[in-house]
Design a protein around this motif. Sequence first.
Motif, PDB file in Angstrom:
ATOM      1  N   SER A  80      -6.142   6.523  -6.241  1.00  0.00           N
ATOM      2  CA  SER A  80      -7.444   6.975  -5.739  1.00  0.00           C
ATOM      3  C   SER A  80      -8.455   7.106  -6.871  1.00  0.00           C
ATOM      4  CB  SER A  80      -7.286   8.302  -5.003  1.00  0.00           C
ATOM      5  OG  SER A  80      -8.527   8.778  -4.536  1.00  0.00           O
ATOM      6  N   ASN A  81      -8.005   7.639  -8.004  1.00  0.00           N
ATOM      7  CA  ASN A  81      -8.892   7.833  -9.151  1.00  0.00           C
ATOM      8  C   ASN A  81      -9.369   6.511  -9.740  1.00  0.00           C
ATOM      9  OD1 ASN A  81      -9.096   8.195 -12.380  1.00  0.00           O
ATOM     10  ND2 ASN A  81      -9.799  10.065 -11.354  1.00  0.00           N
ATOM     11  N   TYR A  82      -8.424   5.584  -9.917  1.00  0.00           N
ATOM     12  CA  TYR A  82      -8.763   4.310 -10.547  1.00  0.00           C
ATOM     13  C   TYR A  82      -9.663   3.439  -9.675  1.00  0.00           C
ATOM     14  CZ  TYR A  82      -5.027   5.300 -13.914  1.00  0.00           C
ATOM     15  OH  TYR A  82      -4.236   5.864 -14.913  1.00  0.00           O
ATOM     16  N   THR A  83      -9.604   3.642  -8.357  1.00  0.00           N
ATOM     17  CA  THR A  83     -10.368   2.778  -7.451  1.00  0.00           C
ATOM     18  C   THR A  83     -11.553   3.499  -6.800  1.00  0.00           C
ATOM     19  OG1 THR A  83      -8.882   3.319  -5.607  1.00  0.00           O
ATOM     20  CG2 THR A  83      -8.351   1.362  -6.905  1.00  0.00           C
ATOM     21  N   ALA A  84     -11.864   4.697  -7.296  1.00  0.00           N
ATOM     22  CA  ALA A  84     -12.963   5.489  -6.709  1.00  0.00           C
ATOM     23  C   ALA A  84     -14.298   4.765  -6.928  1.00  0.00           C
ATOM     24  CB  ALA A  84     -13.003   6.864  -7.365  1.00  0.00           C
TER      25      ALA A  84
ATOM     26  N   HIS B 104       0.835  -1.204   0.000  1.00  0.00           N
ATOM     27  CA  HIS B 104       0.000   0.000   0.000  1.00  0.00           C
ATOM     28  C   HIS B 104       0.871   1.257   0.000  1.00  0.00           C
ATOM     29  CE1 HIS B 104      -3.823  -2.013   0.503  1.00  0.00           C
ATOM     30  NE2 HIS B 104      -3.328  -2.729   1.489  1.00  0.00           N
ATOM     31  N   ILE B 105       2.184   1.071   0.035  1.00  0.00           N
ATOM     32  CA  ILE B 105       3.101   2.205   0.118  1.00  0.00           C
ATOM     33  C   ILE B 105       3.530   2.614  -1.292  1.00  0.00           C
ATOM     34  CG2 ILE B 105       5.267   3.047   1.106  1.00  0.00           C
ATOM     35  CD1 ILE B 105       5.026   0.733   3.173  1.00  0.00           C
ATOM     36  N   MET B 106       3.007   3.734  -1.745  1.00  0.00           N
ATOM     37  CA  MET B 106       3.275   4.160  -3.122  1.00  0.00           C
ATOM     38  C   MET B 106       4.742   4.512  -3.356  1.00  0.00           C
ATOM     39  SD  MET B 106       0.500   3.777  -4.804  1.00  0.00           S
ATOM     40  CE  MET B 106      -0.293   2.557  -3.781  1.00  0.00           C
ATOM     41  N   GLN B 107       5.426   5.002  -2.277  1.00  0.00           N
ATOM     42  CA  GLN B 107       6.860   5.295  -2.429  1.00  0.00           C
ATOM     43  C   GLN B 107       7.637   4.017  -2.726  1.00  0.00           C
ATOM     44  OE1 GLN B 107       4.822   6.208   0.099  1.00  0.00           O
ATOM     45  NE2 GLN B 107       5.679   7.926   1.259  1.00  0.00           N
ATOM     46  N   GLU B 108       7.154   2.924  -2.191  1.00  0.00           N
ATOM     47  CA  GLU B 108       7.802   1.632  -2.434  1.00  0.00           C
ATOM     48  C   GLU B 108       7.638   1.216  -3.891  1.00  0.00           C
ATOM     49  OE1 GLU B 108       6.850  -1.933   0.327  1.00  0.00           O
ATOM     50  OE2 GLU B 108       8.557  -0.772   1.003  1.00  0.00           O
ATOM     51  N   VAL B 109       6.447   1.438  -4.413  1.00  0.00           N
ATOM     52  CA  VAL B 109       6.182   1.122  -5.820  1.00  0.00           C
ATOM     53  C   VAL B 109       7.091   1.961  -6.715  1.00  0.00           C
ATOM     54  CG1 VAL B 109       4.426   1.161  -7.643  1.00  0.00           C
ATOM     55  CG2 VAL B 109       3.791   0.508  -5.303  1.00  0.00           C
ATOM     56  N   GLU B 110       7.186   3.246  -6.415  1.00  0.00           N
ATOM     57  CA  GLU B 110       8.006   4.148  -7.219  1.00  0.00           C
ATOM     58  C   GLU B 110       9.491   3.799  -7.130  1.00  0.00           C
ATOM     59  OE1 GLU B 110       6.875   8.507  -8.725  1.00  0.00           O
ATOM     60  OE2 GLU B 110       6.496   8.027  -6.621  1.00  0.00           O
TER      61      GLU B 110
ATOM     62  N   THR C 104       0.115  -1.774 -16.483  1.00  0.00           N
ATOM     63  CA  THR C 104       0.917  -0.885 -17.311  1.00  0.00           C
ATOM     64  C   THR C 104       2.201  -0.485 -16.589  1.00  0.00           C
ATOM     65  OG1 THR C 104       0.831   1.183 -18.582  1.00  0.00           O
ATOM     66  CG2 THR C 104      -0.243   1.200 -16.420  1.00  0.00           C
ATOM     67  N   ASP C 105       3.062   0.262 -17.258  1.00  0.00           N
ATOM     68  CA  ASP C 105       4.288   0.732 -16.604  1.00  0.00           C
ATOM     69  C   ASP C 105       3.980   1.910 -15.688  1.00  0.00           C
ATOM     70  OD1 ASP C 105       4.481   3.245 -18.110  1.00  0.00           O
ATOM     71  OD2 ASP C 105       5.097   2.008 -19.801  1.00  0.00           O
ATOM     72  N   ILE C 106       4.945   2.249 -14.840  1.00  0.00           N
ATOM     73  CA  ILE C 106       4.751   3.295 -13.833  1.00  0.00           C
ATOM     74  C   ILE C 106       4.347   4.632 -14.473  1.00  0.00           C
ATOM     75  CG2 ILE C 106       5.991   4.785 -12.206  1.00  0.00           C
ATOM     76  CD1 ILE C 106       5.461   2.330 -10.801  1.00  0.00           C
ATOM     77  N   VAL C 107       5.008   5.001 -15.558  1.00  0.00           N
ATOM     78  CA  VAL C 107       4.753   6.300 -16.204  1.00  0.00           C
ATOM     79  C   VAL C 107       3.308   6.388 -16.679  1.00  0.00           C
ATOM     80  CG1 VAL C 107       5.377   7.805 -18.128  1.00  0.00           C
ATOM     81  CG2 VAL C 107       7.168   6.602 -16.858  1.00  0.00           C
ATOM     82  N   ASN C 108       2.832   5.345 -17.359  1.00  0.00           N
ATOM     83  CA  ASN C 108       1.460   5.357 -17.860  1.00  0.00           C
ATOM     84  C   ASN C 108       0.443   5.279 -16.732  1.00  0.00           C
ATOM     85  OD1 ASN C 108       1.956   5.598 -20.627  1.00  0.00           O
ATOM     86  ND2 ASN C 108       2.325   3.410 -20.839  1.00  0.00           N
ATOM     87  N   PHE C 109       0.792   4.558 -15.666  1.00  0.00           N
ATOM     88  CA  PHE C 109      -0.123   4.453 -14.527  1.00  0.00           C
ATOM     89  C   PHE C 109      -0.315   5.827 -13.879  1.00  0.00           C
ATOM     90  CE2 PHE C 109      -0.977   3.788  -9.977  1.00  0.00           C
ATOM     91  CZ  PHE C 109      -2.113   2.999 -10.059  1.00  0.00           C
ATOM     92  N   LYS C 110       0.777   6.521 -13.716  1.00  0.00           N
ATOM     93  CA  LYS C 110       0.702   7.862 -13.119  1.00  0.00           C
ATOM     94  C   LYS C 110      -0.009   8.827 -14.062  1.00  0.00           C
ATOM     95  CE  LYS C 110       3.701  11.357 -10.993  1.00  0.00           C
ATOM     96  NZ  LYS C 110       5.104  11.701 -10.668  1.00  0.00           N
ATOM     97  N   GLY C 111       0.317   8.748 -15.353  1.00  0.00           N
ATOM     98  CA  GLY C 111      -0.378   9.507 -16.372  1.00  0.00           C
ATOM     99  C   GLY C 111      -0.487  10.985 -16.049  1.00  0.00           C
ATOM    100  N   LYS C 112      -1.714  11.493 -16.083  1.00  0.00           N
ATOM    101  CA  LYS C 112      -1.983  12.928 -15.906  1.00  0.00           C
ATOM    102  C   LYS C 112      -2.025  13.351 -14.443  1.00  0.00           C
ATOM    103  CE  LYS C 112      -6.964  12.070 -16.034  1.00  0.00           C
ATOM    104  NZ  LYS C 112      -8.243  12.316 -16.719  1.00  0.00           N
TER     105      LYS C 112
ATOM    106  N   GLU D 285      -0.377   8.172  -5.621  1.00  0.00           N
ATOM    107  CA  GLU D 285      -1.512   8.136  -4.703  1.00  0.00           C
ATOM    108  C   GLU D 285      -2.772   8.662  -5.363  1.00  0.00           C
ATOM    109  OE1 GLU D 285       1.470   9.208  -3.813  1.00  0.00           O
ATOM    110  OE2 GLU D 285       2.033   8.270  -1.892  1.00  0.00           O
ATOM    111  N   GLU D 286      -2.628   9.776  -6.095  1.00  0.00           N
ATOM    112  CA  GLU D 286      -3.775  10.372  -6.769  1.00  0.00           C
ATOM    113  C   GLU D 286      -4.299   9.454  -7.881  1.00  0.00           C
ATOM    114  OE1 GLU D 286      -4.380  14.224  -9.538  1.00  0.00           O
ATOM    115  OE2 GLU D 286      -3.639  14.703  -7.505  1.00  0.00           O
ATOM    116  N   ALA D 287      -3.370   8.825  -8.610  1.00  0.00           N
ATOM    117  CA  ALA D 287      -3.772   7.884  -9.664  1.00  0.00           C
ATOM    118  C   ALA D 287      -4.520   6.692  -9.074  1.00  0.00           C
ATOM    119  CB  ALA D 287      -2.539   7.410 -10.440  1.00  0.00           C
TER     120      ALA D 287
END
Length: 231
Positions: free
Chosen positions: A227-231, A186-192, A210-218, A223-225
């Motif tokens: 939250s958006n995908y799982t809202a 659950h630790i996004m810094q770990e993923v990065e 997908t890769d990290i860059v595409n997941f983060k996207g806009k 964390e924001e990505a």
Amino acid sequence: MSLEIINLTKKFGEQTALNNVNIQINKNEIIGLLGPNGAGKSTLMKSVVGALKIEEGQIIYDGKDITEDEISAKKSMGFLPENNPLYQEMYVKEYLQFVANIHQVPHEKVDEIIDLVGISPEKSKKISQLSKGYKQRVGLAQAIIHSPNLLILDEPTNGLDPNQIIEIRNVIKEIGKEKTVILSTHIMQEVEALCTRVILIHQGKVVQDTDIVNFKGKFKNLEEAFSNYTA
């Protein structure tokens, strides 16, 4: 090492934990397996390592259905579950020698792994006497002692202090150069810090792979990505 998950569905009574999951992994990489609590991550990992029976779908590992020869598949997998079950009354080195014997690994490998995960000062203690952080290291040691081609880690840095987290991340990063690692956290810094690819599960389905860059996207950050995908 190749892993292919095909139309995997897992139900517990009326609850569908995994719903027609399809994932393909063909190369050595560190994959972040993400999702909210209850999304199906642990069910997926336990299915891959053979801890849960496959009722619908297939898991193909190194070209073979894992249900055809479960022991052979398990020999080249390492698994650290979230609850990290350990034999509390065994001494650290005794326990790791026990695990090494199961995998028919030479005893000298035990000391090598003890040094690698940083538990040398604690190796003569009973596991029950260890802090949560050191218990987590023992769990990681048992998962990698037989040099598995596929390493599956469920919250591996849970309970560690910041210095220990960095040390364990470095161990995982080194392993990921030659092996495939599936890391649930659950630790996004770990993923990065560790992952090149993200698989996001929500309500039993894969919603991003997908890769990290595409997941983060806009979005501003992971964390924001998330939250958006799982809202």
